[in-house]
Design a protein around this motif. Sequence first.
Motif, PDB file in Angstrom:
ATOM      1  N   GLY A  99       9.687  12.281   7.604  1.00  0.00           N
ATOM      2  CA  GLY A  99       9.290  10.882   7.597  1.00  0.00           C
ATOM      3  C   GLY A  99      10.054  10.063   8.616  1.00  0.00           C
ATOM      4  N   ALA A 100      11.371  10.308   8.722  1.00  0.00           N
ATOM      5  CA  ALA A 100      12.181   9.563   9.678  1.00  0.00           C
ATOM      6  C   ALA A 100      11.778   9.879  11.115  1.00  0.00           C
ATOM      7  CB  ALA A 100      13.659   9.889   9.469  1.00  0.00           C
ATOM      8  N   PRO A 116       8.003   6.725   4.130  1.00  0.00           N
ATOM      9  CA  PRO A 116       8.672   6.762   2.826  1.00  0.00           C
ATOM     10  C   PRO A 116       9.721   5.661   2.703  1.00  0.00           C
ATOM     11  CG  PRO A 116       8.545   8.961   3.812  1.00  0.00           C
ATOM     12  CD  PRO A 116       8.117   7.983   4.867  1.00  0.00           C
ATOM     13  N   GLY A 117       9.741   4.983   1.567  1.00  0.00           N
ATOM     14  CA  GLY A 117      10.635   3.861   1.382  1.00  0.00           C
ATOM     15  C   GLY A 117      12.101   4.202   1.539  1.00  0.00           C
ATOM     16  N   ARG A 118      12.512   5.370   1.031  1.00  0.00           N
ATOM     17  CA  ARG A 118      13.944   5.697   1.090  1.00  0.00           C
ATOM     18  C   ARG A 118      14.411   5.952   2.520  1.00  0.00           C
ATOM     19  NH1 ARG A 118      11.641  10.310  -1.302  1.00  0.00           N
ATOM     20  NH2 ARG A 118      11.782  12.198  -0.008  1.00  0.00           N
ATOM     21  N   VAL A 167       0.836  -1.207   0.000  1.00  0.00           N
ATOM     22  CA  VAL A 167       0.000   0.000   0.000  1.00  0.00           C
ATOM     23  C   VAL A 167       0.867   1.251   0.000  1.00  0.00           C
ATOM     24  CG1 VAL A 167      -1.593   1.352   1.425  1.00  0.00           C
ATOM     25  CG2 VAL A 167      -2.032  -1.076   1.032  1.00  0.00           C
ATOM     26  N   GLU A 168       1.921   1.242   0.817  1.00  0.00           N
ATOM     27  CA  GLU A 168       2.805   2.401   0.885  1.00  0.00           C
ATOM     28  C   GLU A 168       3.500   2.647  -0.450  1.00  0.00           C
ATOM     29  OE1 GLU A 168       3.313   4.352   4.330  1.00  0.00           O
ATOM     30  OE2 GLU A 168       1.412   3.695   3.501  1.00  0.00           O
ATOM     31  N   ARG A 169       3.914   1.574  -1.102  1.00  0.00           N
ATOM     32  CA  ARG A 169       4.559   1.732  -2.412  1.00  0.00           C
ATOM     33  C   ARG A 169       3.576   2.271  -3.444  1.00  0.00           C
ATOM     34  NH1 ARG A 169       8.064  -3.937  -2.785  1.00  0.00           N
ATOM     35  NH2 ARG A 169       9.699  -3.330  -1.287  1.00  0.00           N
TER      36      ARG A 169
END
Length: 514
Positions: free
Chosen positions: A440-441, A304-306, A290-292
């Motif tokens: 995000g982090a 966030p993925g990164r 879902v996040e992707r």
Amino acid sequence: MPDTTGTRITASWYRHPPPLMIAVMSGTTHVPGKGIVDTPRNAPTAPDRGAGILVVVLGAVFMALLDATVVNVATPAIHRELRTTGSALQLVVSGYTMAYAALLITGARLGARHGFRTVFLLGLAVFTLASAACGLAPGAAALIGARVVQGLGAGLMVPQIYSLIQLTFEGRARARALSLYATAIAAAVVVGQVAGGLLVSADLFGTGWRPVFLINVPVGAALLAAAARLLPRESARTAAGLDLPGLVTLTGTLLLLVVPLVLGREQHWPRWAGVCLAAVVPAAGLFVLVERAVARRGGTPLVPGRVLSSPDLVCGAAALFFCMAGYAGFLFALSQHLQTGLGESAVHAGLTFAPLAVGVAVGSLTWQRLPARWHLPMIAAACALAAVGYLGLGAALRGGGTGGPVVLLLQLLWGLGMGFTTSPLLTLALSGIAPADAAGASGVLTTVPQLAQVIGVAGYGSVFLAGAAGPGGRAAASAGALCATALPVAVGSLLAGLAVLPLLRRRRLPGGGR
């Protein structure tokens, strides 16, 4: 030009100093989604109004964090009056924290979208009303529901506080405000255990445990009145997305994990509990998908993925998870043992935790005085110190007695281990994050300890409650259960120390940023 000397010194160890550190040292501001920008200096807040704003926001965070710990001492009294089950008590503790954790990132997004002041006031109002509902709850189900709503209010309120401090203060005034913010967090740990015991033992007007929650009502009302008058009305807002699909799938995954851990033991592990636990991994995989998908559509995912590609954040978050899960789980077990197993009064149990709280406060407020190159080894050593505290307490109380003065010393060691671990982990985990990804982090690192506390109370609490219901006298069974709980908690603490070792090795490699 702002003075960046402090930033250069910090960068000798931290490759990308966290935005919080940069802002404090250089007089700049981190704006979610925009990175580091210069602080406007043409409209400083009047000192007297700034002091009032600081009192309001620190009072709010103190009250929210206090409520996460104060209930531990009140659970035996709640059990006696409402005739609750052990699993219901776990939900009284973890229901608040789970709702709080699930909403933190979304709460920050709502503040950026609709105004920090507006969302802060809404969260504070919800928290205050839910506190009244907790104090007036006629039964366990009503209390658990009110605690969940209370956690939602905290999840809306607390994420706005850091932004409100940035809007109000600049330069050294901001540094002082952030130091006081850290002090308020540490003080909430101290006061939560002691105040809970005093309020329950006082039995004001025959209300027993209820003042633990009702005290928030006049305090919250006063903070609301002051906040409505003092908090700044910011004009700049962002169109940050809320990622509702991510919020729903994350919450569902948490429920699949926590509910069977809490309810499964008392229901003799029915089939539905096994099905729920087996579904946790697929549900977590669905959350990732879902996040992707949100990111591909140009939205803003909860995580966030990164951000998760940073070894500093992954290792730091893992260590933080183990630390906080063990802390919350063992705190729950020890509170139950002192009052239910040994028959101690609530005030005696609350005062017993004073050395623990002092140790946490001392560690949290002094670790930055050590040289930066010592911080990672310090965290690993502190995790081992906390493990010694857990095992020592389990051994000292194993015979069913009070343990004497050694229990106070062991709690101090446990507290110092936690204080020299959790606060620096939050900073060090952000050290590899670029400013553009800081929002995000920071959301991940704010959420992880709250989720860890939920799982710690559910998992370790179930270990204790299962043992405490075993054969033998009440004190003996409870003491044996506490000792059995101490071992996995200590192992978790050691795993937290091991999680940061890869970061230490990377910083010792050539070009590692030391």
